[in-house]
Scaffold this motif. Structure first.
Motif, PDB file in Angstrom:
ATOM      1  N   SER A   1       0.339  -1.468  -0.075  1.00 14.91           N
ATOM      2  CA  SER A   1      -0.113   0.120   0.102  1.00 14.91           C
ATOM      3  C   SER A   1       0.789   1.774  -0.043  1.00 14.91           C
ATOM      4  CB  SER A   1      -0.358   0.175   1.475  1.00 14.91           C
ATOM      5  OG  SER A   1       0.029   0.249   2.339  1.00 14.91           O
ATOM      6  N   GLY A   2       0.612   2.366  -0.498  1.00 16.78           N
ATOM      7  CA  GLY A   2       1.375   3.591  -0.320  1.00 16.78           C
ATOM      8  C   GLY A   2      -0.192   4.615  -0.506  1.00 16.78           C
ATOM      9  N   SER A   3       0.627   5.707  -0.008  1.00 14.35           N
ATOM     10  CA  SER A   3      -0.569   6.984   0.284  1.00 14.35           C
ATOM     11  C   SER A   3       0.935   7.733  -0.101  1.00 14.35           C
ATOM     12  CB  SER A   3      -1.315   7.382   0.807  1.00 14.35           C
ATOM     13  OG  SER A   3      -0.457   7.904   2.599  1.00 14.35           O
ATOM     14  N   VAL A   4       0.227   9.543  -0.374  1.00 14.58           N
ATOM     15  CA  VAL A   4       1.006  10.478  -0.636  1.00 14.58           C
ATOM     16  C   VAL A   4      -0.458  11.625  -0.732  1.00 14.58           C
ATOM     17  CG1 VAL A   4       0.448  10.781  -3.642  1.00 14.58           C
ATOM     18  CG2 VAL A   4       2.090  11.542  -2.589  1.00 14.58           C
ATOM     19  N   GLN A   5       0.466  12.898  -0.083  1.00 12.73           N
ATOM     20  CA  GLN A   5      -0.258  14.002   0.006  1.00 12.73           C
ATOM     21  C   GLN A   5       0.424  15.307  -0.251  1.00 12.73           C
ATOM     22  OE1 GLN A   5      -1.702  14.130   3.841  1.00 12.73           O
ATOM     23  NE2 GLN A   5      -0.197  15.397   4.453  1.00 12.73           N
ATOM     24  N   TYR A   6      -0.562  15.541  -0.944  1.00 19.26           N
ATOM     25  CA  TYR A   6       0.188  17.500  -1.794  1.00 19.26           C
ATOM     26  C   TYR A   6      -0.931  18.738  -1.756  1.00 19.26           C
ATOM     27  CZ  TYR A   6       2.006  19.852  -5.870  1.00 19.26           C
ATOM     28  OH  TYR A   6       2.424  21.021  -6.587  1.00 19.26           O
ATOM     29  N   ASP A   7      -0.459  19.756  -1.312  1.00 19.24           N
ATOM     30  CA  ASP A   7      -1.046  20.632  -0.951  1.00 19.24           C
ATOM     31  C   ASP A   7      -0.154  21.874  -2.548  1.00 19.24           C
ATOM     32  OD1 ASP A   7      -0.922  20.467   2.034  1.00 19.24           O
ATOM     33  OD2 ASP A   7       1.134  21.093   2.216  1.00 19.24           O
ATOM     34  N   LEU A   8      -2.132  22.487  -2.545  1.00 15.23           N
ATOM     35  CA  LEU A   8      -1.871  22.258  -3.635  1.00 15.23           C
ATOM     36  C   LEU A   8      -2.289  23.866  -3.992  1.00 15.23           C
ATOM     37  CD1 LEU A   8      -4.875  22.783  -6.018  1.00 15.23           C
ATOM     38  CD2 LEU A   8      -3.572  20.245  -5.683  1.00 15.23           C
ATOM     39  N   GLU A   9      -2.262  25.135  -4.435  1.00 13.43           N
ATOM     40  CA  GLU A   9      -3.186  26.600  -4.865  1.00 13.43           C
ATOM     41  C   GLU A   9      -3.635  26.931  -5.963  1.00 13.43           C
ATOM     42  OE1 GLU A   9      -2.937  30.645  -3.685  1.00 13.43           O
ATOM     43  OE2 GLU A   9      -1.369  29.574  -3.078  1.00 13.43           O
TER      44      GLU A   9
END
Length: 191
Positions: A44-52
């Motif tokens: 399993s894996g996950s990623v998060q990304y802050d974006l504007e």
């Protein structure tokens, strides 16, 4: 994901596939989260990304983010939402490429000065780590064009580039001269 046997065989060889999703957001700040879990096993894996998401109506001239398309990555199996706009390229998130690849960049210009017909110059350059330009493409567009068909694309063959770090810069400049140029920058590595 349910793949046809042919697609599964290709996936088993390369070990890669893409998932492309598109959704509309109003201007503002967001956090994108994605996760994957294998049907069997503990992978399993996950990623998060802050974006504007910028408000392109607030400035006289602006550019979207640059979308990169890799000719090699476009061969990977791709799963996409049924509502993805087919006019848009299938992007890659890769920033490391081999010299036998070819990139296509896609960017949209937003010109909020529609009252006067004028030209916009869009220049794409790739610079080596020592600063010298190894690729340059210049396009001229009418502001009328940017209202009806914003997309600009440029092909960048990598075969003439040696291994190393490079900076891709796309800049849009209005010939009216009454606004700052808009630009986007991406770092690339060629292996």
């Amino acid at each position: 994901l349910r793949f046809r046997q042919e697609t599964y065989s290709q996936l088993a060889q390369s070990g890669r596939f893409r998932i492309v999703a598109q959704f509309a957001l109003t201007p503002g700040r967001y956090q994108l989260r994605a996760a994957a879990l294998a049907a069997t096993g503990n992978n399993s894996g996950s990623v998060q990304y802050d974006l504007e998401v910028p408000d392109f109506t607030k400035t006289r001239l602006s550019l979207s983010s640059v979308v990169l398309v890799s000719s090699r990555a476009s061969l990977w199996p791709t799963v996409s939402d049924s509502h993805v706009d087919e006019r848009l390229p299938e992007p890659t998130t890769l920033r490391d490429f081999t010299s036998d690849d070819e990139l296509t960049l896609y960017v949209e210009a937003y010109d909020n000065q529609p009252t006067l017909v004028h030209k916009i110059d869009v220049t794409s350059t790739v610079r080596a780590s020592d600063g010298h330009v190894v690729f340059k493409n210049e396009q001229e567009r009418s502001n009328d064009d940017t209202q009806s068909a914003r997309g600009l694309s440029t092909r960048i063959p990598l075969k003439a580039l040696g291994a190393g770090l490079y900076v891709l810069r796309v800049e849009a400049r209005s010939r009216l001269g009454n606004s700052d140029p808009a630009s986007q920058v991406i770092q690339l590595r060629i292996r």
